[in-house]
Design a protein around this motif. Structure first.
Motif, PDB file in Angstrom:
ATOM      1  N   UNK A   1       1.137  -1.416   0.360  1.00 25.96           N
ATOM      2  CA  UNK A   1      -0.279   0.049  -0.114  1.00 25.96           C
ATOM      3  C   UNK A   1       0.848   1.426   0.173  1.00 25.96           C
ATOM      4  N   UNK A   2       1.782   1.282   0.898  1.00 24.57           N
ATOM      5  CA  UNK A   2       2.934   2.805   1.135  1.00 24.57           C
ATOM      6  C   UNK A   2       2.952   3.159  -0.296  1.00 24.57           C
ATOM      7  N   UNK A   3       3.785   1.568  -1.102  1.00 27.60           N
ATOM      8  CA  UNK A   3       4.742   1.336  -2.134  1.00 27.60           C
ATOM      9  C   UNK A   3       4.395   1.893  -3.777  1.00 27.60           C
ATOM     10  N   UNK A   4       3.102   1.352  -3.151  1.00 27.23           N
ATOM     11  CA  UNK A   4       1.700   1.055  -4.521  1.00 27.23           C
ATOM     12  C   UNK A   4       0.993   2.128  -4.647  1.00 27.23           C
ATOM     13  N   UNK A   5       0.597   2.043  -3.908  1.00 27.60           N
ATOM     14  CA  UNK A   5      -0.732   2.331  -3.627  1.00 27.60           C
ATOM     15  C   UNK A   5      -2.173   1.240  -3.712  1.00 27.60           C
ATOM     16  N   UNK A   6      -2.744   1.968  -2.599  1.00 21.36           N
ATOM     17  CA  UNK A   6      -4.289   0.624  -3.012  1.00 21.36           C
ATOM     18  C   UNK A   6      -4.385  -0.232  -4.430  1.00 21.36           C
ATOM     19  N   UNK A   7      -4.566   0.449  -5.185  1.00 21.21           N
ATOM     20  CA  UNK A   7      -4.571  -0.737  -6.883  1.00 21.21           C
ATOM     21  C   UNK A   7      -3.677  -1.535  -6.669  1.00 21.21           C
ATOM     22  N   UNK A   8      -2.746  -1.728  -5.924  1.00 21.00           N
ATOM     23  CA  UNK A   8      -1.711  -2.338  -5.574  1.00 21.00           C
ATOM     24  C   UNK A   8      -2.081  -3.310  -5.152  1.00 21.00           C
ATOM     25  N   UNK A   9      -3.149  -3.640  -3.819  1.00 22.37           N
ATOM     26  CA  UNK A   9      -3.656  -4.638  -3.632  1.00 22.37           C
ATOM     27  C   UNK A   9      -4.704  -6.195  -4.082  1.00 22.37           C
ATOM     28  N   UNK A  10      -4.210  -6.639  -3.850  1.00 21.55           N
ATOM     29  CA  UNK A  10      -5.144  -7.837  -3.656  1.00 21.55           C
ATOM     30  C   UNK A  10      -4.863  -8.943  -3.365  1.00 21.55           C
ATOM     31  N   UNK A  11      -5.792 -10.279  -2.492  1.00 22.20           N
ATOM     32  CA  UNK A  11      -5.335 -10.855  -1.803  1.00 22.20           C
ATOM     33  C   UNK A  11      -4.044 -11.984  -2.259  1.00 22.20           C
ATOM     34  N   UNK A  12      -4.156 -12.021  -3.434  1.00 24.81           N
ATOM     35  CA  UNK A  12      -3.198 -12.630  -4.884  1.00 24.81           C
ATOM     36  C   UNK A  12      -1.188 -12.420  -4.294  1.00 24.81           C
ATOM     37  N   UNK A  13      -1.908 -11.681  -4.707  1.00 23.30           N
ATOM     38  CA  UNK A  13      -0.522  -9.655  -4.579  1.00 23.30           C
ATOM     39  C   UNK A  13       0.334 -10.455  -3.519  1.00 23.30           C
ATOM     40  N   UNK A  14      -0.740  -9.724  -1.987  1.00 26.87           N
ATOM     41  CA  UNK A  14       0.084  -9.893  -1.124  1.00 26.87           C
ATOM     42  C   UNK A  14       0.338 -11.381  -0.648  1.00 26.87           C
ATOM     43  N   UNK A  15      -0.504 -12.311  -0.600  1.00 29.66           N
ATOM     44  CA  UNK A  15       0.034 -14.086  -0.405  1.00 29.66           C
ATOM     45  C   UNK A  15       1.317 -13.336  -1.359  1.00 29.66           C
ATOM     46  N   UNK A  16       1.619 -13.184  -2.456  1.00 29.52           N
ATOM     47  CA  UNK A  16       3.062 -13.708  -3.296  1.00 29.52           C
ATOM     48  C   UNK A  16       4.323 -12.929  -2.286  1.00 29.52           C
ATOM     49  N   UNK A  17       3.634 -11.879  -1.767  1.00 30.82           N
ATOM     50  CA  UNK A  17       4.801 -10.759  -1.270  1.00 30.82           C
ATOM     51  C   UNK A  17       5.259 -11.283  -0.618  1.00 30.82           C
ATOM     52  N   UNK A  18       4.643 -12.645   0.363  1.00 31.23           N
ATOM     53  CA  UNK A  18       5.084 -13.535   0.989  1.00 31.23           C
ATOM     54  C   UNK A  18       5.439 -14.266   1.390  1.00 31.23           C
ATOM     55  N   UNK A  19       5.170 -15.114  -0.046  1.00 31.28           N
ATOM     56  CA  UNK A  19       5.888 -16.476  -0.615  1.00 31.28           C
ATOM     57  C   UNK A  19       4.923 -17.459  -0.164  1.00 31.28           C
ATOM     58  N   UNK A  20       3.282 -17.237  -0.040  1.00 34.84           N
ATOM     59  CA  UNK A  20       2.299 -18.645   0.588  1.00 34.84           C
ATOM     60  C   UNK A  20       1.489 -18.186  -0.886  1.00 34.84           C
ATOM     61  N   UNK A  21       0.711 -19.842  -0.515  1.00 30.55           N
ATOM     62  CA  UNK A  21      -0.241 -19.970  -1.764  1.00 30.55           C
ATOM     63  C   UNK A  21      -1.407 -18.567  -2.305  1.00 30.55           C
ATOM     64  N   UNK A  22      -1.918 -18.520  -3.366  1.00 32.73           N
ATOM     65  CA  UNK A  22      -2.878 -17.521  -3.121  1.00 32.73           C
ATOM     66  C   UNK A  22      -4.307 -17.872  -2.140  1.00 32.73           C
ATOM     67  N   UNK A  23      -4.125 -19.065  -1.674  1.00 32.75           N
ATOM     68  CA  UNK A  23      -5.983 -19.689  -0.839  1.00 32.75           C
ATOM     69  C   UNK A  23      -5.260 -19.041   0.558  1.00 32.75           C
ATOM     70  N   UNK A  24      -3.837 -18.993   0.876  1.00 34.86           N
ATOM     71  CA  UNK A  24      -3.749 -19.237   2.235  1.00 34.86           C
ATOM     72  C   UNK A  24      -4.226 -18.407   2.528  1.00 34.86           C
ATOM     73  N   UNK A  25      -4.248 -16.306   2.666  1.00 34.96           N
ATOM     74  CA  UNK A  25      -5.028 -15.376   3.163  1.00 34.96           C
ATOM     75  C   UNK A  25      -6.970 -15.654   4.161  1.00 34.96           C
ATOM     76  N   UNK A  26      -7.418 -16.339   3.090  1.00 34.44           N
ATOM     77  CA  UNK A  26      -8.505 -16.970   2.827  1.00 34.44           C
ATOM     78  C   UNK A  26      -8.723 -17.982   4.705  1.00 34.44           C
TER      79      UNK A  26
END
Length: 208
Positions: free
Chosen positions: A31-56
């Motif tokens: 959010x701080x680096x790229x703004x709210x448009x960059x936020x998705x569960x998939x992108x956030x999961x990818x950022x910490x190296x977990x599967x895209x289903x992990x946030x759920x």
């Protein structure tokens, strides 16, 4: 196959509570680096190296995660205000509210995208049938205002008067912060935003 195994190992390394914290932290970083448009569960999961289903496992969807991020911002702001109080133990009333205002503006200037998100996650009952605000963010968002109210309540006067003063103070710091982060303030030469705030309130506040 090896990459999938690596992700699974990364995911299992998080304890239940740690993954939720990591997701919120990663969301704030994006959010701080790229703004709210960059936020998705998939992108956030990818950022910490977990599967895209992990946030759920912790959030029903993106909106619930955004509310958790907003709640973390309100909690950080409130904690900064409490620290300001501890650093100025003899300051009370309107003067304490002034120090709280400084922390509010300082927070908004340091985290502009987070600050905007925080405000967007609160329902101010403008709609005829407002969507229910997440309990976590609702509770956290009340903390800064309760501190501000308590500062004014320590002066003589009614609770209603203290509440009105807190609302007025909140309106000032919110206005200054919002205008500043969107570059809508042209300050006199040699004056910064904190000096502007001091000039704004100094006529009615004994700054000591």
């Amino acid at each position: 196959m090896a990459e999938k195994k690596k992700i699974q190992e990364k995911e299992s390394a998080y304890h239940h509570g740690d993954l939720r914290f990591a997701l919120i932290h990663a969301a704030r970083t994006l959010l701080e680096k790229h703004g709210i448009e960059s936020l998705s569960l998939r992108s956030i999961a990818s950022a910490i190296g977990v599967t895209h289903m992990a946030p759920y496992a912790h959030f029903k969807g993106k909106q619930e995660l955004l509310q958790a991020v907003a709640a973390s911002g309100y909690d950080e702001l409130a904690n900064n205000m409490v620290m300001a109080q501890k650093e100025n133990p003899k300051v009370r009333g309107r003067s304490l509210a002034y120090h709280y205002g400084l922390e509010y503006i300082r927070f908004a200037m340091k985290h502009p995208n987070l600050y905007r998100l925080m405000l967007n996650q609160i329902e101010f009952k403008k709609k005829s049938k407002p969507e229910p605000t997440n309990k976590e963010v609702a509770k956290s968002s009340e903390r800064p205002f309760r501190l501000l109210y308590a500062a004014f309540a320590s002066d003589r006067g009614s609770k209603d008067l203290a509440h009105a003063k807190a609302l007025g103070a909140w309106a000032i710091v919110h206005g200054v912060s919002s205008l500043a982060i969107d570059n809508h303030l042209v300050l006199p030469e040699g004056m910064d935003i904190f000096q502007l705030f001091k000039v704004t309130v100094s006529s009615s506040v004994d700054l000591g």
